[in-house]
Design a protein around this motif. Structure first.
Motif, mmCIF file in Angstrom:
data_model
loop_
_atom_site.group_PDB
_atom_site.id
_atom_site.type_symbol
_atom_site.label_atom_id
_atom_site.label_comp_id
_atom_site.label_asym_id
_atom_site.label_seq_id
_atom_site.Cartn_x
_atom_site.Cartn_y
_atom_site.Cartn_z
ATOM 1 N N VAL A 69 82.041 31.070 11.790
ATOM 2 C CA VAL A 69 82.129 31.502 13.182
ATOM 3 C C VAL A 69 83.550 31.389 13.724
ATOM 4 N N THR A 72 85.240 34.727 12.832
ATOM 5 C CA THR A 72 84.878 35.871 13.676
ATOM 6 C C THR A 72 85.380 35.675 15.105
ATOM 7 N N LYS A 95 74.785 36.996 10.792
ATOM 8 C CA LYS A 95 75.324 36.816 12.141
ATOM 9 C C LYS A 95 76.836 37.045 12.170
ATOM 10 N N ARG A 96 77.529 36.732 11.063
ATOM 11 C CA ARG A 96 78.960 37.001 11.011
ATOM 12 C C ARG A 96 79.220 38.518 11.114
ATOM 13 N N GLU A 99 78.842 39.455 14.765
ATOM 14 C CA GLU A 99 80.005 38.994 15.526
ATOM 15 C C GLU A 99 81.229 39.839 15.237
#
Length: 374
Positions: A69, A72, A95-96, A99
């Motif tokens: 995270v 990103t 999720k990366r 993002e």
């Protein structure tokens, strides 16, 4: 209309075109050259500095790894600073991808089958569509799915192609078609055969590469054989030369491969001899110095550097600027293939650099004038 030199002709495979940010990939667009940063992406300043060097070397697209995270989070600043479209490299963590798409990625490098459930794939596709992102499917012989390894017994061309087709179907099932595909391997034979099989099976753009190719010299040789083989057969729309070297070196090697096949022209194309006892000056050191001092030239032009008169005049006739070694430290300079004047050894380097810079400026001015007249 038949070609004047049919033995030089390369008929490119017909692929559909996609957009990676502002850069077209596939169709009749120029074959693009990519590289990948190796700084911690969370360090935005270091990553931007490296991107600048790659841009100066001519990179059309640059890939940036987004493993966490923090990466990103920094990606937004990096994407704003970059002058070329960025590709976010994503593995496993969907999720990366979400993002990175929101942070300005022009393309997501994923394997849809590795990011989880169908709903997660759907989320990534929705994010890509919402942000105008392309997707690059990256199949690699070193990370094939277990079921394919069990089916085929080892990484083989058929396994790589089947993996690619499986990933493609996941995107097509969600009505997503802005994708390009790579089937890389460190084994040149395996990679070339896999790309040949995939080229026959799909119409999407193909991203070429010999993965984990090695260091600057060994990796350049392997990549030139593998990527060059495919390009010569008309296969390939974008490429990355994977080297254990600085990313700007990958860009330079990529352009040299394309230049050798007449597929892209950028900067100075140097024709030089390996040198021998007949040389009138130190050819090896001269070429090294000229290549270093002429890296800033982006305009396509040719320079021949030959140590003696055996092949010097003949090669000079085919180049914009030429230098042929003579006796007593006095060397012949050719302009547009014609003998023009002599230069002494002590003045030769500076003189050749100034001639190349002047020729580049002349070409650029003529092109600008032609564009203004249109």
């Amino acid at each position: 209309m038949s070609s004047i030199r049919p033995w030089r002709d390369i008929e490119r495979r017909k692929s559909r075109q996609i957009m990676v940010g502002s850069v077209p990939v596939g169709g009749d667009a120029p074959i693009t050259v990519q590289t990948m940063t190796n700084t911690p992406t969370s360090d935005a300043c270091a990553t931007i500095d490296q991107i600048r060097r790659c841009e100066d070397a001519g990179a059309d697209l640059i890939r940036v790894s987004c493993p966490d995270v923090e990466s990103t989070a920094a990606f937004r600043e990096i994407a704003r600073a970059a002058q070329v479209p960025l590709i976010a490299d994503i593995h496993f963590h969907y999720k990366r991808a979400l993002e990175a798409a929101d942070a300005g990625a022009a393309c997501l490098r994923i394997n849809p089958g590795n990011i989880g459930s169908d709903e997660r794939v759907a989320e990534v596709v929705r994010a890509a569509k919402a942000n105008g992102c392309a997707i690059r499917i990256g199949v690699n012989a070193g990370s094939l799915e277990k079921d394919l390894l069990e089916k085929y017994g080892e990484p083989c061309p058929e396994a790589l192609v089947e993996s690619a087709l499986d990933h493609i179907k996941l995107l097509q099932d969600h009505d997503f078609h802005d994708y390009k595909v790579a089937v890389k391997a460190s084994d040149v034979f395996l990679a070339v055969a896999a790309y040949q099989g995939l080229a026959d099976a799909v119409d999407c753009p193909l991203h070429l590469g010999i993965t984990e190719a090695g260091g600057l010299i060994g990796g350049t040789v392997k990549s030139a054989i593998g990527i060059g083989n495919l390009l010569w057969a008309g296969i390939g729309d974008t490429l990355r030369v994977s080297l254990s070297a600085e990313p700007e070196e990958e860009v330079r090697v990529g352009f040299e491969i394309l230049k050798a096949l007449g597929l892209r022209t950028r900067g100075v194309r140097v024709v030089s001899c390996p040198s021998c006892a007949r040389q009138g000056f130190d050819v090896i050191r001269t070429v090294e110095a000229l290549e270093a001092r002429l890296q800033h030239i982006k305009t396509p032009l040719s320079l021949s550097v030959l140590g003696c008169v055996v092949n010097g005049p003949g090669e000079a006739r085919e180049t914009d600027i030429g230098i042929t070694g003579g006796g007593n430290g006095k060397h012949m300079v050719y302009l547009s293939g014609v003998t023009d004047h002599h230069v002494q050894s002590d003045d030769m380097l500076d003189h050749i650099v100034s001639l190349v810079e002047a020729k580049a400026a002349e070409i650029e001015a003529a092109e600008a004038q032609a564009q203004a007249a249109e």
